[in-house]
Design an enzyme around this catalytic site. Structure first.
Site, PDB file in Angstrom:
ATOM      1  N   TYR A  56       8.211  48.690 145.933  1.00  0.00           N
ATOM      2  CA  TYR A  56       8.071  49.224 147.278  1.00  0.00           C
ATOM      3  C   TYR A  56       7.040  50.351 147.304  1.00  0.00           C
ATOM      4  CZ  TYR A  56      12.581  46.838 147.868  1.00  0.00           C
ATOM      5  OH  TYR A  56      13.591  45.915 147.885  1.00  0.00           O
ATOM      6  N   HIS A 120      14.431  41.698 140.108  1.00  0.00           N
ATOM      7  CA  HIS A 120      13.900  41.642 141.467  1.00  0.00           C
ATOM      8  C   HIS A 120      13.291  40.267 141.774  1.00  0.00           C
ATOM      9  CE1 HIS A 120      11.608  44.213 144.694  1.00  0.00           C
ATOM     10  NE2 HIS A 120      12.324  43.229 145.221  1.00  0.00           N
TER      11      HIS A 120
END
Length: 317
Positions: A56, A120
């Site tokens: 992110y 992830h």
């Protein structure tokens, strides 16, 4: 604020969790001080679970979150981060990389341990590598006290469930699949419970699609999906309602998961989100929105390397 145990872990998570992706400007620019204030407001409101990832904002979200939590009693909050994805097309689930990634995250977050570490977007990795190399490497870190629990995240629910069993992980994070538009996660609730796997529901606004502003250009949803979401936003506006509020109310109040993660970058958003937990859902408005979304109900999108290539060909990446 209510709290629930996350599967068979000892993590007692708040029913609403703080999604830190906006702190990396994933959904648009924001003022860092506003993001820091949002984290502190969340803590004051009883939110104790914070979800972030190196991906992110190219580590920016972890950095800002770490600054926001500086000086806060570590025993008052739970931190979840991720490994395996560093960029849009940059994946590395090797033992060496994920171990180094955890060390880097700990430094950025200013903590000695993570309460949950997650692989992830597992659909971009090879299942055998994740089962035989990635998760064992993270279990080693667990034995060293650097992480407390190990989980996986991803979009395709069958792949997520299959890998959860094969790898014997503690948690799964599913996103965009318990929303006003897509409720397929509910069909897996009993199986995850039987397996002792804690479930985290993320992105109740379908990555921005279930809002008045609409989704960002990179959103993988179809044109028909976005059109129906826009119609739903119009239906809410006509009667003075708000699609984002209704979407969060529905997901947070009826979710089959232990907690619902929503991305936040301002104190005002935090207060508004927390209020949604106790406010009664407008049933007439819910029916109107469900009618708008009915043609695309439970219709998601593909996720993985091929889907990324399609987005690039369409000029959305």
């Amino acid at each position: 604020m209510r709290y629930r145990l996350l599967g068979r872990t000892d993590l007692n998570v708040s029913e609403l969790a703080f999604g830190a992706s906006p702190l990396g400007s994933v959904f648009g620019a924001f003022a860092e001080q506003d993001g820091i204030a949002a984290v502190r407001t969340a803590l004051d409101a009883g939110i104790n679970f914070f979800d972030v990832a190196p991906y992110y904002g190219a580590t920016a979200a972890e950095t800002v979150l770490g600054r926001a939590l500086r000086g806060v009693d570590r025993g008052t909050y739970l931190l979840a981060s991720k490994v395996g994805r560093d960029g849009r097309a940059d994946f590395d689930f090797s033992a060496r990389r994920v171990k180094r990634s955890v060390t880097e995250s700990l430094r950025r977050l200013g903590t000695a341990h993570l309460d949950l570490i997650q692989c992830h977007d597992i659909e971009f990795g090879h299942p055998t590598q994740i089962v035989e190399e990635t998760v064992p490497a993270l279990r080693e870190l667990q034995s060293e006290g650097l992480v407390r629990h190990v989980g996986i995240t991803g979009y395709p629910l069958p792949e997520l469930a299959q890998l959860a069993v094969r790898a014997g992980v503690d948690t799964v994070l599913s996103y965009c699949q318990y929303t006003l538009h897509d409720r397929r996660l509910a069909a897996w609730e009993e199986r995850f419970r039987e397996w002792g796997v804690g479930v985290i529901n993320a992105s109740p606004l379908a990555m921005g699609a279930l809002t008045r502003r609409g989704a960002p250009d990179w959103h993988p949803g179809s044109f028909g999906f976005h059109t129906r979401c826009a119609e739903a936003a119009d239906a809410c506006e006509v009667v003075g309602g708000d699609l984002a509020k209704l979407a969060l109310q529905f997901s947070a109040q009826t979710t089959p998961a232990a907690t619902t993660v929503i991305g936040t970058s301002s104190s005002e958003e935090v207060r508004r989100n927390v209020a949604c937990l106790t406010e009664t859902i407008d049933q007439e408005l819910l029916v109107a929105v469900e009618t708008c979304l009915a043609p695309v109900r439970d219709q998601g999108w593909t996720s993985g390397p091929a889907a990324e290539q399609d987005l690039r060909r369409e000029g959305r990446l």
